[in-house]
Structures are given as C-alpha cells and as structure tokens.
Design a protein around this motif. Sequence first.
Motif, PDB file in Angstrom:
ATOM      1  N   LYS A  17       1.089  -1.255   0.039  1.00  0.00           N
ATOM      2  CA  LYS A  17      -0.207  -0.105  -0.060  1.00  0.00           C
ATOM      3  C   LYS A  17       0.935   1.448   0.023  1.00  0.00           C
ATOM      4  N   VAL A 236      -2.213  -1.365  -5.249  1.00  0.00           N
ATOM      5  CA  VAL A 236      -3.174  -1.275  -4.213  1.00  0.00           C
ATOM      6  C   VAL A 236      -4.205  -2.420  -4.149  1.00  0.00           C
ATOM      7  N   SER A 239      -2.881  -5.190  -2.209  1.00  0.00           N
ATOM      8  CA  SER A 239      -2.326  -5.023  -0.992  1.00  0.00           C
ATOM      9  C   SER A 239      -3.712  -5.421  -0.018  1.00  0.00           C
ATOM     10  N   LEU A 248      -5.413  -0.928   6.371  1.00  0.00           N
ATOM     11  CA  LEU A 248      -4.629  -0.091   5.379  1.00  0.00           C
ATOM     12  C   LEU A 248      -5.015   1.015   4.720  1.00  0.00           C
TER      13      LEU A 248
END
Length: 311
Positions: A17, A236, A239, A248
Amino acid sequence: MKVEDFSARPALGVALKITAIFLFTCMSAIIKSTSDEIPPGEQVFFRSLFAIPIILIWLAQRGQLKVGLKAKNPMGHVWRGLFGTTAMGLTFAGLGLLPLPEVTAIGFATPIFTVLLAAVMLGERIRLLRISAVAVGLVGVLIILWPRFGGAQMDQMATLGAMLILGATLMRSLVQVHLRQLVQNEHTAAIVFYFSATATVLSLLTLPFGWVIPTGQTALLLISAGLVGGVAQILVTSSYRFGSVSMLAPYDYTSMLFAIVLGYVIFGELPTIMMLAGAALVICAGVLVIWREHQLGMDRSKVRAVSDPKS
C-alpha cells in the motif's frame, strides 16, 4: 492463499500500500511536470492507455484474464468510467495550477464527501460520531481553501485550481458510492481493467479541444505516468489481499509526506502552516470515518482495492 485471508501477511499488505501511494504521488508529479505543454484530456489518455498493458499482464499472471474481460454490468462500468475520468481530468488540470501538497491535501476530503453522498444516494444512516467527523473534515477543507477564496493574496488561477481539485474530490466521492454497488456483482479484475479502457476512450472526446504532439522527452514522461499508474493500481489492489481496509486505508495519508518531499525537490514548493493545519483536521476526520465504519462492520476492502487517488 485465499483472497479473504487478511491476517496472514499484514506487513506485506502495508508495504504494498505504501509503495502504491508513493508511485501514485510520483505519477502526479510527472503529470504536473507536463502541464505547461499537455492539456489534461491528453494526459488522461496517456495515463489510461499505458496502464492497460500492465493490467493485462497482471491479470494473465493471476489467471484472471477471462474474468477481467467479462463485464456483467456494462453500463455500470461506463458510469464508473465517466465519473472516474472526470475526476482524473479535473485533478490533472488542477495540478498545473496548484502546488502538489495542496492538491493532495484537498483530495483527503474524499472520505468526508463520500459519507454525505452515501447518506443521500444509498440511504446510509449517519450517527453522531460520523457526523462529527464530517463536520471536523469540512472545517479542515475550509481552512485549506481559505487563502484561495477569501485570503488577502488571492490569485485567480490558483482559485480556479482549487475549484477544479474540489470538483475532482466530489467526483471521486461519487465514484466511491457507485463502486459500493458495482463490486457486489462485478469482479475486482473487471473493474480495474474496464476503468482504464473506458477512461482511454472517453479521454479521446477531448481531442478537438487542443491536443498537441508532445516532444520526445514529454512523450516519455506521459508514457511513464501511465506505466507507473498501472503498477500503482495493481499494488493497491493486491495490498487488500493481505490486510483489512481498517488497517490499510489510513496509509493513504502518507501521500502528504511524499507530496511535500517531491513538491519541494522537483518544483520548489513548500506547504503553508494553514494548509498543513487544515490537512491535519481532514486526515483526523478521515481516519475517524474509516475507524467508525470498521466498528459498524462496513467492509470497504473491495471498493478500496479498485479505487485509486486519481480516479
């Protein structure tokens, strides 16, 4: 490893992230560096088109190419593309008029506006804690925007830039609300792919409004923006295979640190005390919203996985 297994490798989720946020900030800096030469619609075209090969390679590697190209709700993807492309175009236009840290700070208001839009459009109930967070966030936004709209040293172009970024933030909030419905029936891979595809097509509608043939160096920068943006989107999305949204999502705010560093090193920009104070309030409000939604059992991981800071 199952996609739903969020707890197995949280450190990897955080690393993915933060790396993605850094790359998105780098992409914004690249776009900003071409703003004097390239119009926003053309920037959107390069950003979207050159992300597609990266996404296709990623889907093929994961064995999801088939589901990534299958759209159960084509019009849902068209609307997501329309909202997201508009947000991206407004952001790119604003980047040419405002410092990078200021653009980043205003963009932090997205979760705040999303709460309001979800209440209006989806009928979500907002109780005292989230109402308080929204109020604090809006105060922070007003503090950030005050020098552009009511300060002693107003600059017309900077005021226009602030309006563009505020509009982009509202559009990204609309994207968030729309995605809450789209992810119920569409695969994450399909949403990621079709956004880049629709954004590429929609950006061509701006062709009559002054596209230019970029120089070799500028073309390389635009292509790199697309490649970097594509990699960032994949990171992204990946993640959230390893960490929950409540863990996150707050790392989105590391973009302010990256924006301050890149803004200073590349463009000689420094954030003002007022902007930092407003950003701090907006960040606190956003984290509170995320925490409260986690407490209420609202899992936004799929939405977050297919949303990026520039869509």
